[in-house]
Design a protein around this motif. Sequence first.
Motif, PDB file in Angstrom:
ATOM      1  N   PRO A 264     -16.241  -7.525  -0.165  1.00 28.66           N
ATOM      2  CA  PRO A 264     -16.481  -8.793   0.538  1.00 28.66           C
ATOM      3  C   PRO A 264     -15.277  -9.719   0.608  1.00 28.66           C
ATOM      4  O   PRO A 264     -15.105 -10.448   1.588  1.00 28.66           O
ATOM      5  N   ALA A 265     -14.418  -9.703  -0.408  1.00 27.32           N
ATOM      6  CA  ALA A 265     -13.289 -10.627  -0.426  1.00 27.32           C
ATOM      7  C   ALA A 265     -12.072 -10.111   0.325  1.00 27.32           C
ATOM      8  O   ALA A 265     -11.081 -10.828   0.464  1.00 27.32           O
ATOM      9  N   CYS A 266     -12.130  -8.888   0.838  1.00 28.53           N
ATOM     10  CA  CYS A 266     -10.931  -8.250   1.371  1.00 28.53           C
ATOM     11  C   CYS A 266     -10.334  -9.015   2.553  1.00 28.53           C
ATOM     12  O   CYS A 266      -9.157  -9.368   2.542  1.00 28.53           O
ATOM     13  N   ALA A 267     -11.125  -9.264   3.594  1.00 24.04           N
ATOM     14  CA  ALA A 267     -10.583  -9.885   4.799  1.00 24.04           C
ATOM     15  C   ALA A 267      -9.987 -11.258   4.507  1.00 24.04           C
ATOM     16  O   ALA A 267      -8.895 -11.588   4.992  1.00 24.04           O
ATOM     17  N   VAL A 270      -6.660 -10.886   2.769  1.00 25.11           N
ATOM     18  CA  VAL A 270      -5.588 -10.491   3.684  1.00 25.11           C
ATOM     19  C   VAL A 270      -5.080 -11.712   4.444  1.00 25.11           C
ATOM     20  O   VAL A 270      -3.860 -11.901   4.602  1.00 25.11           O
ATOM     21  N   ARG A 271      -6.002 -12.555   4.913  1.00 25.75           N
ATOM     22  CA  ARG A 271      -5.569 -13.771   5.605  1.00 25.75           C
ATOM     23  C   ARG A 271      -4.728 -14.658   4.691  1.00 25.75           C
ATOM     24  O   ARG A 271      -3.722 -15.244   5.111  1.00 25.75           O
ATOM     25  N   GLU A 272      -5.124 -14.758   3.437  1.00 24.36           N
ATOM     26  CA  GLU A 272      -4.339 -15.548   2.492  1.00 24.36           C
ATOM     27  C   GLU A 272      -2.978 -14.911   2.237  1.00 24.36           C
ATOM     28  O   GLU A 272      -1.981 -15.622   2.011  1.00 24.36           O
ATOM     29  N   HIS A 353      -8.138  -2.623  -3.294  1.00 24.60           N
ATOM     30  CA  HIS A 353      -7.000  -3.280  -3.942  1.00 24.60           C
ATOM     31  C   HIS A 353      -7.032  -4.799  -3.754  1.00 24.60           C
ATOM     32  O   HIS A 353      -6.285  -5.518  -4.400  1.00 24.60           O
ATOM     33  N   LEU A 354      -7.874  -5.274  -2.849  1.00 26.04           N
ATOM     34  CA  LEU A 354      -7.956  -6.702  -2.544  1.00 26.04           C
ATOM     35  C   LEU A 354      -9.357  -7.235  -2.789  1.00 26.04           C
ATOM     36  O   LEU A 354      -9.804  -8.166  -2.126  1.00 26.04           O
ATOM     37  N   ALA A 369      -1.048  -6.667  -4.434  1.00 28.39           N
ATOM     38  CA  ALA A 369      -2.296  -6.036  -4.007  1.00 28.39           C
ATOM     39  C   ALA A 369      -2.212  -5.620  -2.538  1.00 28.39           C
ATOM     40  O   ALA A 369      -2.698  -4.545  -2.150  1.00 28.39           O
ATOM     41  N   LEU A 370      -1.586  -6.467  -1.717  1.00 25.11           N
ATOM     42  CA  LEU A 370      -1.381  -6.119  -0.306  1.00 25.11           C
ATOM     43  C   LEU A 370      -0.526  -4.871  -0.189  1.00 25.11           C
ATOM     44  O   LEU A 370      -0.798  -3.992   0.639  1.00 25.11           O
ATOM     45  N   ARG A 371       0.524  -4.784  -1.014  1.00 25.81           N
ATOM     46  CA  ARG A 371       1.389  -3.597  -1.009  1.00 25.81           C
ATOM     47  C   ARG A 371       0.572  -2.328  -1.290  1.00 25.81           C
ATOM     48  O   ARG A 371       0.709  -1.319  -0.603  1.00 25.81           O
ATOM     49  N   SER A 372      -0.288  -2.386  -2.282  1.00 28.00           N
ATOM     50  CA  SER A 372      -1.101  -1.214  -2.600  1.00 28.00           C
ATOM     51  C   SER A 372      -2.054  -0.889  -1.458  1.00 28.00           C
ATOM     52  O   SER A 372      -2.315   0.286  -1.166  1.00 28.00           O
ATOM     53  N   ALA A 373      -2.583  -1.932  -0.807  1.00 34.05           N
ATOM     54  CA  ALA A 373      -3.535  -1.713   0.278  1.00 34.05           C
ATOM     55  C   ALA A 373      -2.870  -1.043   1.479  1.00 34.05           C
ATOM     56  O   ALA A 373      -3.354  -0.028   1.988  1.00 34.05           O
ATOM     57  N   ILE A 374      -1.739  -1.580   1.920  1.00 35.88           N
ATOM     58  CA  ILE A 374      -1.087  -0.973   3.085  1.00 35.88           C
ATOM     59  C   ILE A 374      -0.447   0.358   2.730  1.00 35.88           C
ATOM     60  O   ILE A 374      -0.181   1.187   3.605  1.00 35.88           O
ATOM     61  N   GLY A 375      -0.230   0.590   1.435  1.00 40.97           N
ATOM     62  CA  GLY A 375       0.286   1.876   0.997  1.00 40.97           C
ATOM     63  C   GLY A 375      -0.683   3.014   1.243  1.00 40.97           C
ATOM     64  O   GLY A 375      -0.277   4.174   1.318  1.00 40.97           O
TER      65      GLY A 375
END
Length: 536
Positions: A264-267, A270-272, A353-354, A369-375
């Motif tokens: 639930p917190a992912c989107a 990402v905006r943050e 990851h987010l 966390a963003l790095r791990s997500a886009i990884g």
Amino acid sequence: MFVLCCSKHSSIQRQLFRRCAAGEKSRMRVLALLALLGCLQLTAAGLPFRLRPRGPWRGSSGPRAQPELSQPAPLISQCKEMWRPTRLDHFSEANPSEFQQRYFVCDKHWREGGSVFFYVGNEADVLLYLNNTGLMWELAPKYNALLVFAEHRYYGQSKPFPAKQLRKNMEWLTSEQAMADYATLIWELREQLKDPDVPVIGFGGSYGGMLGTWFRCKYPHLVDGVIAGSAPIWTYKGERPPYDDGSFAKIVTQDASAEGGSAPACASNVREAWKALMHLGKTEEGRQTIAVALQLCEDSRLDGKADVRALRDWAASAWDYLAMGDYPWPSSYIVNGAQPPLPAFPVRAACEHLADRDLPDDPPALLRALRSAIGVFYNHTRDLECFSFKQGPNPETDEDADFWGYQFWPEPFDEKATIEGCKATWGVTPRPLWATIQWGGRRLEGCSNIVWSNGLLDPWSGGGVLQNITGAKDLVAVIIPEGAHHLDLMFSNPADPPSVCEARAVEEHYIAKWIREARGRPQPSLLQHGALLAAQ
């Protein structure tokens, strides 16, 4: 957050049972399909086939063994690589130059009196489509089909010029020229088969589905019907009503939210993260923080705001690709067949990851966390030591995206900036209205025999055909609530949601119908031939 609503057609009460294309390996062997009578009623009413999920289907939860794909291997062993000369410019007698176009013919199931299943190749090596278009392979035995996979000019090995000269000779890279390649190829195939009336059914996903749509409209005498998966043909300037150019991002956001089955917190995280990037990017110290948190390579120094914006766009592209490839099973399709594959539901995997709501309180942790997500996308091989925002996941994807940038502009569309970018990069000035003028925009009543499928997890569905087109024959929309980018064209898999099995059954219904009609088309009588000769 953005929620796509799925309407229900309660008037369809009769149902027939049919085996899912996954056959005996499916965990749900028999699924309810909309009654053909009801489907035809929906077609007549101008409503799409909206295939409903069975309750709150989200795929399997928790760890489990990944299902094996049901496709045979290796598929290439069942095919012959073929080459043919085709004109560089089909529309000018002043330039008779030719180049060699590659295509594959797979004749294991071909029988005299059968059909041709023709893949309308798009922006990659044609082997990517040969190895992933399972719908063609799975239906071939039933319809005695000859499978043909045609490669799009300038992609794969169908290069009109040597590599060093290619970028200087791009003016013949157009959809019109590519379709003319396919038209002449189909004409030749019919002559080789000694069957001028052999039914030809086209298949295409994404840009291939766009080409398939336009091909059927332009060359209806050469292809009897087309299955067009995830074909965003309504994304151009000049359409009425206009394309919602924010729809792509909205659907990506949906996939990265609880509505799409993600944390639930992912989107919101990402905006943050975008805000954190732009805030930290204002100073040298902040840019160094970004570089450390994202593990940027030496060739990806952040020297100013322009670099930070480029970095942000690169990171955002990962989410776009993950959303397109949000399949319920591991797949390498979105990374051009490179191994290992992306995980099942890769958006959800990235969002894990987010998942922490408190991440925005610690910007460096948020960026890590963003790095791990886009990884999940950029480091799907899991062997990168650092990231470069100047590179994609592999050279093949980079080249295809580069040439795609020549053919089509990126989203969101900034007309002035795009025109200037095309001039600077390619030396050409695009015509923003040409696609709508050439192909009719939303005015497709003059076409026929096309099924458009769209998955609502796919961000391209915002520019797809989501309603049947009335006043025309067999212009049908199929909606797959749990589907990503042309999932229905892929091989059947035990993890497929019920709605994609139903979509394939609807598509097969029309394929069979078009084949029957093609074989039953009236032939000129001897008397008619005589009258024609006398008139001449």
